[in-house]
Write a protein that holds these residues in place. Structure first.
Motif, PDB file in Angstrom:
ATOM      1  N   GLU A 169      -3.750   3.176   5.330  1.00 34.69           N
ATOM      2  CA  GLU A 169      -5.138   3.639   4.985  1.00 34.69           C
ATOM      3  C   GLU A 169      -5.460   4.850   4.730  1.00 34.69           C
ATOM      4  OE1 GLU A 169      -4.973  -0.333   6.983  1.00 34.69           O
ATOM      5  OE2 GLU A 169      -4.021   1.604   7.295  1.00 34.69           O
ATOM      6  N   HIS A 170      -4.532   5.781   5.395  1.00 36.86           N
ATOM      7  CA  HIS A 170      -4.723   7.385   5.260  1.00 36.86           C
ATOM      8  C   HIS A 170      -4.022   7.822   3.741  1.00 36.86           C
ATOM      9  CE1 HIS A 170      -6.744   8.012   8.678  1.00 36.86           C
ATOM     10  NE2 HIS A 170      -5.759   7.639   9.392  1.00 36.86           N
ATOM     11  N   LEU A 171      -3.337   6.976   2.915  1.00 43.10           N
ATOM     12  CA  LEU A 171      -2.627   7.269   1.926  1.00 43.10           C
ATOM     13  C   LEU A 171      -3.532   7.279   0.366  1.00 43.10           C
ATOM     14  CD1 LEU A 171       1.005   5.783   2.455  1.00 43.10           C
ATOM     15  CD2 LEU A 171       0.230   8.269   2.923  1.00 43.10           C
ATOM     16  N   GLY A 172      -4.852   6.921   0.522  1.00 42.09           N
ATOM     17  CA  GLY A 172      -5.664   6.994  -0.361  1.00 42.09           C
ATOM     18  C   GLY A 172      -5.551   5.736  -1.366  1.00 42.09           C
ATOM     19  N   SER A 173      -6.182   5.960  -2.620  1.00 42.87           N
ATOM     20  CA  SER A 173      -6.125   4.879  -3.622  1.00 42.87           C
ATOM     21  C   SER A 173      -4.781   4.794  -4.306  1.00 42.87           C
ATOM     22  CB  SER A 173      -7.140   5.085  -4.563  1.00 42.87           C
ATOM     23  OG  SER A 173      -6.778   6.486  -5.321  1.00 42.87           O
ATOM     24  N   ASN A 174      -3.840   5.700  -4.008  1.00 39.28           N
ATOM     25  CA  ASN A 174      -2.482   5.439  -4.808  1.00 39.28           C
ATOM     26  C   ASN A 174      -1.539   5.769  -3.641  1.00 39.28           C
ATOM     27  OD1 ASN A 174      -0.189   5.161  -6.283  1.00 39.28           O
ATOM     28  ND2 ASN A 174      -1.091   6.616  -8.019  1.00 39.28           N
ATOM     29  N   PRO A 175      -1.371   4.600  -2.693  1.00 43.21           N
ATOM     30  CA  PRO A 175      -0.564   4.612  -1.409  1.00 43.21           C
ATOM     31  C   PRO A 175       0.893   4.971  -1.792  1.00 43.21           C
ATOM     32  CG  PRO A 175      -1.285   2.424  -1.521  1.00 43.21           C
ATOM     33  CD  PRO A 175      -2.088   3.436  -2.773  1.00 43.21           C
ATOM     34  N   ILE A 176       1.415   4.213  -3.110  1.00 39.16           N
ATOM     35  CA  ILE A 176       2.647   4.342  -3.332  1.00 39.16           C
ATOM     36  C   ILE A 176       3.397   5.626  -3.818  1.00 39.16           C
ATOM     37  CG2 ILE A 176       4.524   3.158  -4.684  1.00 39.16           C
ATOM     38  CD1 ILE A 176       2.510   0.826  -4.779  1.00 39.16           C
ATOM     39  N   THR A 177       2.391   6.436  -4.812  1.00 41.64           N
ATOM     40  CA  THR A 177       2.925   7.358  -5.064  1.00 41.64           C
ATOM     41  C   THR A 177       2.715   8.526  -3.763  1.00 41.64           C
ATOM     42  OG1 THR A 177       2.106   7.158  -7.411  1.00 41.64           O
ATOM     43  CG2 THR A 177       2.263   9.442  -6.597  1.00 41.64           C
ATOM     44  N   LEU A 192       5.147  12.566  -0.207  1.00 37.10           N
ATOM     45  CA  LEU A 192       5.260  12.946   1.430  1.00 37.10           C
ATOM     46  C   LEU A 192       6.657  13.022   1.714  1.00 37.10           C
ATOM     47  CD1 LEU A 192       1.894  11.614   2.813  1.00 37.10           C
ATOM     48  CD2 LEU A 192       2.443  13.996   2.446  1.00 37.10           C
ATOM     49  N   ALA A 193       7.472  11.657   1.500  1.00 39.16           N
ATOM     50  CA  ALA A 193       8.649  11.528   1.883  1.00 39.16           C
ATOM     51  C   ALA A 193       9.626  12.824   1.122  1.00 39.16           C
ATOM     52  CB  ALA A 193       9.286  10.120   1.659  1.00 39.16           C
ATOM     53  N   PHE A 226      -3.161  -4.863   7.621  1.00 33.94           N
ATOM     54  CA  PHE A 226      -3.277  -5.832   6.549  1.00 33.94           C
ATOM     55  C   PHE A 226      -3.005  -5.010   5.106  1.00 33.94           C
ATOM     56  CE2 PHE A 226      -6.233  -6.866   9.673  1.00 33.94           C
ATOM     57  CZ  PHE A 226      -5.810  -8.440   9.924  1.00 33.94           C
ATOM     58  N   ALA A 227      -2.178  -5.698   4.312  1.00 32.51           N
ATOM     59  CA  ALA A 227      -1.942  -5.140   3.032  1.00 32.51           C
ATOM     60  C   ALA A 227      -1.662  -6.160   2.072  1.00 32.51           C
ATOM     61  CB  ALA A 227      -0.887  -4.014   3.073  1.00 32.51           C
ATOM     62  N   ARG A 228      -1.721  -5.844   0.618  1.00 35.19           N
ATOM     63  CA  ARG A 228      -1.234  -6.863  -0.404  1.00 35.19           C
ATOM     64  C   ARG A 228       0.347  -6.771  -0.404  1.00 35.19           C
ATOM     65  NH1 ARG A 228      -5.041  -3.689  -3.079  1.00 35.19           N
ATOM     66  NH2 ARG A 228      -3.415  -3.206  -4.654  1.00 35.19           N
ATOM     67  N   ARG A 229       0.801  -7.953  -0.743  1.00 35.50           N
ATOM     68  CA  ARG A 229       2.152  -8.055  -0.792  1.00 35.50           C
ATOM     69  C   ARG A 229       2.902  -7.216  -1.827  1.00 35.50           C
ATOM     70  NH1 ARG A 229       5.975 -11.551   1.238  1.00 35.50           N
ATOM     71  NH2 ARG A 229       4.374 -12.681   1.873  1.00 35.50           N
ATOM     72  N   GLU A 230       2.236  -6.857  -3.079  1.00 38.20           N
ATOM     73  CA  GLU A 230       2.799  -6.459  -4.011  1.00 38.20           C
ATOM     74  C   GLU A 230       2.833  -4.865  -3.701  1.00 38.20           C
ATOM     75  OE1 GLU A 230      -1.498  -7.343  -5.388  1.00 38.20           O
ATOM     76  OE2 GLU A 230      -0.028  -8.208  -4.544  1.00 38.20           O
ATOM     77  N   VAL A 231       1.750  -4.365  -2.780  1.00 38.49           N
ATOM     78  CA  VAL A 231       1.936  -2.881  -2.337  1.00 38.49           C
ATOM     79  C   VAL A 231       2.920  -2.846  -1.368  1.00 38.49           C
ATOM     80  CG1 VAL A 231       0.707  -1.104  -1.072  1.00 38.49           C
ATOM     81  CG2 VAL A 231      -0.431  -2.438  -2.663  1.00 38.49           C
ATOM     82  N   LEU A 232       3.312  -3.568  -0.303  1.00 38.01           N
ATOM     83  CA  LEU A 232       4.359  -3.541   0.521  1.00 38.01           C
ATOM     84  C   LEU A 232       5.451  -3.660  -0.342  1.00 38.01           C
ATOM     85  CD1 LEU A 232       2.987  -5.960   3.204  1.00 38.01           C
ATOM     86  CD2 LEU A 232       3.024  -3.455   3.011  1.00 38.01           C
ATOM     87  N   ASP A 233       5.638  -4.518  -1.347  1.00 35.61           N
ATOM     88  CA  ASP A 233       7.123  -4.695  -2.114  1.00 35.61           C
ATOM     89  C   ASP A 233       7.388  -3.451  -3.002  1.00 35.61           C
ATOM     90  OD1 ASP A 233       7.545  -7.109  -1.179  1.00 35.61           O
ATOM     91  OD2 ASP A 233       6.901  -8.233  -2.998  1.00 35.61           O
ATOM     92  N   ALA A 234       6.124  -2.675  -3.466  1.00 34.23           N
ATOM     93  CA  ALA A 234       6.547  -1.457  -4.220  1.00 34.23           C
ATOM     94  C   ALA A 234       6.816  -0.258  -3.091  1.00 34.23           C
ATOM     95  CB  ALA A 234       5.254  -1.022  -5.054  1.00 34.23           C
ATOM     96  N   ARG A 286       8.712  -0.579  -0.228  1.00 34.76           N
ATOM     97  CA  ARG A 286      10.009  -0.835   0.220  1.00 34.76           C
ATOM     98  C   ARG A 286      11.042  -0.272  -0.515  1.00 34.76           C
ATOM     99  NH1 ARG A 286       8.993  -5.587   1.195  1.00 34.76           N
ATOM    100  NH2 ARG A 286       8.058  -5.536   3.097  1.00 34.76           N
ATOM    101  N   SER A 287      11.840   0.785   0.209  1.00 33.92           N
ATOM    102  CA  SER A 287      13.223   1.182  -0.453  1.00 33.92           C
ATOM    103  C   SER A 287      14.108   1.490   0.537  1.00 33.92           C
ATOM    104  CB  SER A 287      12.898   2.265  -1.137  1.00 33.92           C
ATOM    105  OG  SER A 287      12.449   3.359  -0.189  1.00 33.92           O
ATOM    106  N   GLU A 288      15.286   1.997   0.064  1.00 35.41           N
ATOM    107  CA  GLU A 288      16.116   2.454   1.249  1.00 35.41           C
ATOM    108  C   GLU A 288      15.580   3.178   2.372  1.00 35.41           C
ATOM    109  OE1 GLU A 288      20.910   4.324   1.280  1.00 35.41           O
ATOM    110  OE2 GLU A 288      19.604   3.888  -0.606  1.00 35.41           O
ATOM    111  N   SER A 289      14.763   4.058   1.964  1.00 29.96           N
ATOM    112  CA  SER A 289      14.418   4.974   2.947  1.00 29.96           C
ATOM    113  C   SER A 289      12.732   4.891   3.338  1.00 29.96           C
ATOM    114  CB  SER A 289      14.610   6.402   2.432  1.00 29.96           C
ATOM    115  OG  SER A 289      13.932   6.883   1.443  1.00 29.96           O
ATOM    116  N   VAL A 290      12.312   4.029   3.035  1.00 35.82           N
ATOM    117  CA  VAL A 290      10.860   3.764   3.027  1.00 35.82           C
ATOM    118  C   VAL A 290      10.696   2.339   3.737  1.00 35.82           C
ATOM    119  CG1 VAL A 290       8.496   3.647   2.121  1.00 35.82           C
ATOM    120  CG2 VAL A 290      10.007   5.519   1.302  1.00 35.82           C
TER     121      VAL A 290
END
Length: 218
Positions: free
Chosen positions: A56-64, A69-70, A84-92, A94-98
């Motif tokens: 919720e603190h990552l704003g309107s573009n949480p993935i970027t 930040l990483a 709560f979050a949309r599946r497409e956001v969680l999938d985007a 998810r990576s080796e280090s996130v």
């Protein structure tokens, strides 16, 4: 093992972890707050090994924002917490280090998420320190001389080793002098220099034993 450093962008997690500190004695929270912009300013200095980011603190573009930040922290692991979050956001994300992780989390649950980083810390601490880089044992002129001498003996190993060492020596110098566009370039070239120098040292030892075996004086 040094204490694992942690930066937390979250409303409540830092407080909860402090309340259950018995599970996290080897973990140090070096920054906590609710402003991604403030965290962004602090990360390049603090360089925590783990980030915890509330979605919720990552704003309107949480993935970027999470990726930025990483990168600023050069974190080994970034945990993005969410209720709560949309599946497409969680999938985007998810990576080796996130790693997206659903809350609530107990201290024990949180520690389990850090297992990989903790194991890597123990492995590094127990590993032998890398051998100090030494200057070249053989000059380029001496290597050229050895390449010529070795053609007069049946074994071609001195010739091939001298040729390899000549190439490594040139590349080692190239890595030291190569132009850097930014800090990432500088880190890459320094890494290549160190690996090349250590490869050169290993081959120099091989050449030394070969010359002794072939009764070739230098």
């Amino acid at each position: 093992m040094e204490r694992l450093t942690l930066a937390v962008l979250d409303d409540q997690l830092a407080i909860k972890l402090a309340q259950e500190s018995g599970e996290l004695q080897d973990i140090e929270i070096v920054w906590s707050g609710q402003s991604a912009d403030s965290m962004m300013d602090a990360l390049p200095v603090l360089r925590p090994r783990v980030l915890v980011l509330q979605l919720e603190h990552l704003g309107s573009n949480p993935i970027t924002r999470a990726q930025l930040l990483a990168k600023l922290a050069e974190a080994e692991l970034t945990i993005v917490t969410y209720a709560f979050a949309r599946r497409e956001v969680l999938d985007a994300l998810r990576s080796e280090s996130v790693r997206p992780v659903r809350v609530p989390l107990t201290a024990q649950d949180f520690r389990a998420q850090l297992t990989g980083v903790i194991v890597r810390s123990l492995t590094v601490d127990q590993a032998d320190p890398p051998e100090e880089i030494q200057p070249p044992r053989y000059s380029l002129a001496k290597l050229a001389e050895l390449e010529a001498i070795s053609t007069n003996v049946q074994c071609e190993c001195p010739h091939h080793l001298s040729s390899l060492l000549t190439s490594l020596t040139y590349f080692e110098r190239y890595c030291q002098d190569c132009e850097n566009r930014d800090e990432d370039d500088a880190k890459l070239h320094h890494m290549l220099y160190e690996h090349t120098a250590r490869a050169r040292m290993i081959l120099e030892e091989g050449l030394r034993h070969t010359l002794i075996h072939e009764n070739i004086s230098v």
